[in-house]
Design an enzyme around this catalytic site. Sequence first.
Site, PDB file in Angstrom:
ATOM      1  N   HIS A  77       0.619  -1.122  -0.447  1.00 42.74           N
ATOM      2  CA  HIS A  77      -0.532  -0.336   0.187  1.00 42.74           C
ATOM      3  C   HIS A  77       1.245   1.296  -0.075  1.00 42.74           C
ATOM      4  O   HIS A  77       1.825   1.157   0.646  1.00 42.74           O
ATOM      5  CB  HIS A  77      -1.175   0.377   1.135  1.00 42.74           C
ATOM      6  N   TYR A 205      -9.110   6.008   6.412  1.00 43.31           N
ATOM      7  CA  TYR A 205      -9.416   6.218   8.008  1.00 43.31           C
ATOM      8  C   TYR A 205     -10.512   7.840   7.858  1.00 43.31           C
ATOM      9  O   TYR A 205     -10.596   8.325   7.241  1.00 43.31           O
ATOM     10  CB  TYR A 205      -8.663   6.658   8.780  1.00 43.31           C
ATOM     11  N   PRO A 297      -4.663   0.959  18.495  1.00 40.59           N
ATOM     12  CA  PRO A 297      -4.475   0.893  16.896  1.00 40.59           C
ATOM     13  C   PRO A 297      -5.190   1.281  15.930  1.00 40.59           C
ATOM     14  O   PRO A 297      -4.319   1.316  15.261  1.00 40.59           O
ATOM     15  CB  PRO A 297      -6.276  -0.590  17.163  1.00 40.59           C
ATOM     16  N   LYS A 301       0.586  -0.024  15.195  1.00 39.33           N
ATOM     17  CA  LYS A 301       1.726   0.566  15.311  1.00 39.33           C
ATOM     18  C   LYS A 301       1.978  -0.902  16.383  1.00 39.33           C
ATOM     19  O   LYS A 301       3.092  -1.010  16.322  1.00 39.33           O
ATOM     20  CB  LYS A 301       2.107   1.523  16.700  1.00 39.33           C
ATOM     21  N   TYR A 390       3.763   7.175   9.373  1.00 38.09           N
ATOM     22  CA  TYR A 390       2.582   5.752   9.441  1.00 38.09           C
ATOM     23  C   TYR A 390       3.525   5.097   9.026  1.00 38.09           C
ATOM     24  O   TYR A 390       3.657   3.715   9.164  1.00 38.09           O
ATOM     25  CB  TYR A 390       1.716   5.838   8.557  1.00 38.09           C
TER      26      TYR A 390
HETATM   27  C1  PHB Z   1      -6.811  -4.179  11.064  1.00 37.52           C
HETATM   28  O1  PHB Z   1      -7.044  -4.457   9.532  1.00 37.52           O
HETATM   29  O2  PHB Z   1      -7.290  -4.151  11.457  1.00 37.52           O
HETATM   30  C2  PHB Z   1      -5.979  -2.556  11.774  1.00 37.52           C
HETATM   31  C3  PHB Z   1      -5.737  -1.543  10.162  1.00 37.52           C
HETATM   32  C4  PHB Z   1      -5.059  -0.384  10.541  1.00 37.52           C
HETATM   33  C5  PHB Z   1      -5.106   0.078  11.672  1.00 37.52           C
HETATM   34  C6  PHB Z   1      -6.115  -0.762  12.967  1.00 37.52           C
HETATM   35  C7  PHB Z   1      -6.184  -2.130  11.747  1.00 37.52           C
HETATM   36  O3  PHB Z   1      -5.062   1.424  12.220  1.00 37.52           O
END
Ligand code: PHB
Length: 395
Positions: A77, A205, A297, A301, A390
């Site tokens: 990605h 997000y 989450p 990280k 990130y």
């Molecule tokens: C996930 O794919 O479970 C996931 C992805 C990004 C995040 C948290 C969880 O920031």
Amino acid sequence: MSETPKQTRVLIIGGGPAGSLLALLLHQREVESVILELRTREHVLERVRAGVIEHGSAEVLRAAGVAGRMDSEGFVHEGVQVAHGEEMIRIDFEGLTGKHVTIYGQTELQRDLYGALDSAGIQLLDEAEGVRVEGIEGDSPMVTFERDGATEQIRCDFVAGCDGAHGVSNGFIPPSLQRTFERTYPFCWVGLLSETPPISDELIYARHERGFALCSMRSESRSRYYVQGSADTTLAEWPDDRFWSELAARLPKTSVASLVTGPSIEKIVTPLRSWVSEPLRHGRLLLAGDTAHVVPPTGAKGLNLAISDVVYLSDALAWFYRAGSTTGLEGYSDRALARVWKAVRFSWWMTNMLHLFPGMSDDFERRLQTTELDYLFGSDNAQRAMAENYVGLPL
Ligand code: PHB
Ligand code: APR
């Protein structure tokens, strides 16, 4: 069950990503170790967890020889989407930093790590209960545990505590020498896994007046979604229909057009907290991963910090065995914590920017929150700072 050895150099408590990768990195440097794991392998492999691998973490996994499947089956990605109401921008990782992340489920990575442990002949003693240590302030600690109804003991040079957020290792450091830092957030995430194609090629997000939402994925046919729920919510309050309609309500309409819904195959409620326990070393006990620090989450990280900790720790232990120097071991805690705190800051920043805070009645704070997003949307420099964190700060 395999036979318990009488001694080893590094006794690793916990066979999650931190403990398994540490054993492999040590093996590459000819440092012998044994892993004690509380659960069965099947149980460890059933846990569904995040799957964003930072650029540097992927390089570590490649150097450790466990990246074959990640490189062929994972998704590269080169950016993520950030939405605010109907607006959405792309944070272009590759353009802003020259780096990317790889989407590859932690469950799959754990499977690869176990395969590599077996190929290397590293012993993982599963279903080891009641682990306790003596003599971590001396030169040869003794680890005692129960397995298959018998009490067993292994003498070692070092104990590596890699037993996660619910483990015991952190408790082996005398409380008077420990300092903990904590922030709990007044909400949780409700997560749903479904056998449906992802809504988009990249993660989304989203901040919305109804609360945060995240669209992620595991494969071309499997999606992972999250919505912010109240701190005391329960799964019973989230039948699939409610989940899908709440998710759709929080995403830009242009994205919702591509949302494919379906029955959940797994659903969870996860509380969000930031927690750090310092130091990471006491005598011959060294801590790594979730046993010493937990991040929310947002930003994904947790796994990456477990990886950077064990890189630093394996460096320090290898240096000790190669040259007899304790300098690396003495510096381990500060070195690892410096990186941990940057991830704590980043995940706190993302969490604050994107969630609805129930207590946020203060107009000033609300304005600041939307201004933070406004600034991110309008500034290349702000986007570069987000991208840099990130994809992962240098190890
Ligand atoms: C996930 O794919 O479970 C996931 C992805 C990004 C995040 C948290 C969880 O920031
Ligand atoms: N004795 C032995 N093993 C234990 C004990 C114990 N008393 N307690 C827990 N364990 C095991 C758990 O069963 C688990 O397999 O330690 C392992 C810890 O693994 P993780 O919880 O995955 O933690 P860590 O290896 O630090 O990896 C951190 O995993 O939890 C996610 O979000 C987190 O992605 C991050 C990563």
